[in-house]
Motif scaffolding. Structure first.
Motif, short mmCIF file in Angstrom:
data_model
loop_
_atom_site.label_atom_id
_atom_site.label_comp_id
_atom_site.label_asym_id
_atom_site.label_seq_id
_atom_site.Cartn_x
_atom_site.Cartn_y
_atom_site.Cartn_z
N PHE A 150 40.64 28.93 -74.98
CA PHE A 150 39.62 29.02 -76.01
C PHE A 150 38.33 29.22 -75.94
N THR A 151 37.95 28.79 -74.52
CA THR A 151 36.46 29.18 -73.95
C THR A 151 36.38 30.62 -73.65
N ALA A 152 37.61 31.09 -73.06
CA ALA A 152 37.23 32.51 -72.77
C ALA A 152 37.15 33.34 -74.01
N VAL A 153 38.06 33.15 -74.99
CA VAL A 153 37.89 33.78 -76.19
C VAL A 153 36.68 33.42 -77.08
N LYS A 154 36.01 32.31 -77.16
CA LYS A 154 34.83 32.19 -77.67
C LYS A 154 33.68 32.72 -77.10
N PHE A 155 33.74 32.75 -75.60
CA PHE A 155 32.82 33.13 -74.70
C PHE A 155 32.65 34.57 -74.91
N LEU A 156 33.86 35.26 -75.13
CA LEU A 156 33.77 36.90 -75.35
C LEU A 156 33.15 37.08 -76.63
N VAL A 157 33.48 36.35 -77.65
CA VAL A 157 33.13 36.44 -79.09
C VAL A 157 31.29 36.16 -79.13
N SER A 158 31.13 35.02 -78.66
CA SER A 158 29.44 34.60 -78.56
C SER A 158 28.90 35.62 -77.67
N GLY A 159 29.43 36.26 -76.49
CA GLY A 159 28.75 37.04 -75.69
C GLY A 159 28.46 38.38 -76.57
N PHE A 160 29.46 38.82 -77.01
CA PHE A 160 29.23 40.12 -78.08
C PHE A 160 28.33 39.83 -79.11
N ALA A 161 28.16 38.55 -79.65
CA ALA A 161 27.10 38.50 -80.89
C ALA A 161 25.91 38.21 -80.10
N TYR A 162 25.71 37.50 -78.82
CA TYR A 162 24.39 37.40 -78.45
C TYR A 162 24.05 39.03 -77.85
N SER A 163 24.67 40.01 -77.30
CA SER A 163 24.45 41.23 -76.93
C SER A 163 23.95 41.91 -78.20
N LEU A 164 24.62 41.58 -79.53
CA LEU A 164 24.22 42.36 -80.77
C LEU A 164 22.55 41.88 -80.97
N LEU A 165 22.56 40.49 -80.88
CA LEU A 165 21.12 39.91 -81.09
C LEU A 165 20.09 40.68 -80.30
N LEU A 166 20.49 40.55 -78.95
CA LEU A 166 19.55 41.47 -77.76
C LEU A 166 19.44 42.76 -78.17
N LEU A 167 20.33 43.36 -78.58
CA LEU A 167 20.22 44.89 -78.77
C LEU A 167 19.42 45.11 -80.25
N SER A 168 19.49 44.12 -80.87
CA SER A 168 18.61 44.37 -82.44
C SER A 168 17.44 43.76 -82.05
N VAL A 169 16.96 43.28 -81.21
CA VAL A 169 15.58 42.91 -80.94
C VAL A 169 14.88 44.16 -80.25
N PHE A 170 15.88 44.65 -79.25
CA PHE A 170 15.30 45.65 -78.59
C PHE A 170 15.02 47.06 -79.37
N VAL A 171 15.89 47.15 -80.26
CA VAL A 171 15.82 48.44 -81.20
C VAL A 171 14.58 47.97 -82.11
N ILE A 172 14.57 46.74 -82.47
CA ILE A 172 13.18 46.66 -83.51
C ILE A 172 11.88 46.89 -82.49
N THR A 173 11.99 46.51 -81.36
CA THR A 173 10.78 46.64 -80.46
C THR A 173 10.49 48.12 -80.09
N VAL A 174 11.64 49.12 -79.81
CA VAL A 174 11.60 50.28 -79.59
C VAL A 174 10.91 51.12 -80.98
N VAL A 175 11.76 50.74 -82.02
CA VAL A 175 11.19 51.56 -83.40
C VAL A 175 9.71 51.02 -83.49
N TYR A 176 9.27 49.88 -83.37
CA TYR A 176 7.81 49.75 -83.43
C TYR A 176 7.07 50.31 -82.52
N SER A 177 7.44 50.70 -81.04
CA SER A 177 6.80 51.10 -80.15
C SER A 177 6.62 52.51 -80.72
#
Length: 169
Positions: free
Chosen positions: A138-165
């Motif tokens: 359960f931890t491995a599955v939820k770790f993968l799901v949460s890691g993917f979601a966190y990566s999307l969060l980081l990616l969205s912040v980075f994309v916003i920063t690049v567009v603003y730049s």
């Protein structure tokens, strides 16, 4: 670049900025570096949503939202510290390798980075396992799901920063 949701005038302005920045990449790089504190602030402002996501995937664990927020702050701080150490190690070993001419130093930097990233994933997995007290699967599955979601969060912040730049450079 074709952005159908923008008026033609704005689209032309953005395309002009992109052509300018392609010819002058140092300006774009400098702008990204200038916006790094704002990017970190944006990540900090998104942490409550990350904690809400943790609350949703661990809905039956009976933890309060504030506990999920604490875990989110802890893991976010650990990730930022790890990334800072990895970038610092890469910069130092690359600079030493170019100054001394010892090729081993750049390979050492790669090994240090690999070790930091490996430890980062192990530590975050064990943190999630120990805090939420679930089995390994359960931890491995939820770790993968949460890691993917966190990566999307980081990616969205980075994309916003690049567009603003691009818009403000």
């Amino acid at each position: 670049m074709d952005l159908p949701f923008l008026p033609a005038e704005e689209q032309a302005r953005i395309n002009e900025r992109l052509r300018f920045l392609v010819k002058n990449p140092d300006i774009f790089t400098q702008r990204i570096i200038q916006l790094t504190p704002q990017m970190m602030l944006l990540m900090l402002l998104m942490l409550p949503f990350w904690a809400l996501f943790l609350k949703l995937i661990y809905v039956f664990r009976r933890h309060y939202y504030l506990e999920h927020l604490t875990v989110a702050l802890h893991t976010h701080g650990f990730i930022l510290l790890s990334l800072m150490l990895a970038v610092g190690a890469a910069e130092v070993t690359t600079a030493l390798a170019s100054l001394t001419g010892i090729e081993f130093l750049s390979r050492l930097g790669s090994w240090i980075d690999f070790s930091i990233f490996t430890w980062m994933f192990i530590y975050l997995f064990l943190t999630q396992k120990n805090f939420y007290q679930q089995g390994w699967l359960f931890t491995a599955v939820k770790f993968l799901v949460s890691g993917f979601a966190y990566s999307l969060l980081l990616l969205s912040v980075f994309v916003i920063t690049v567009v603003y730049s691009v818009i403000t450079a």
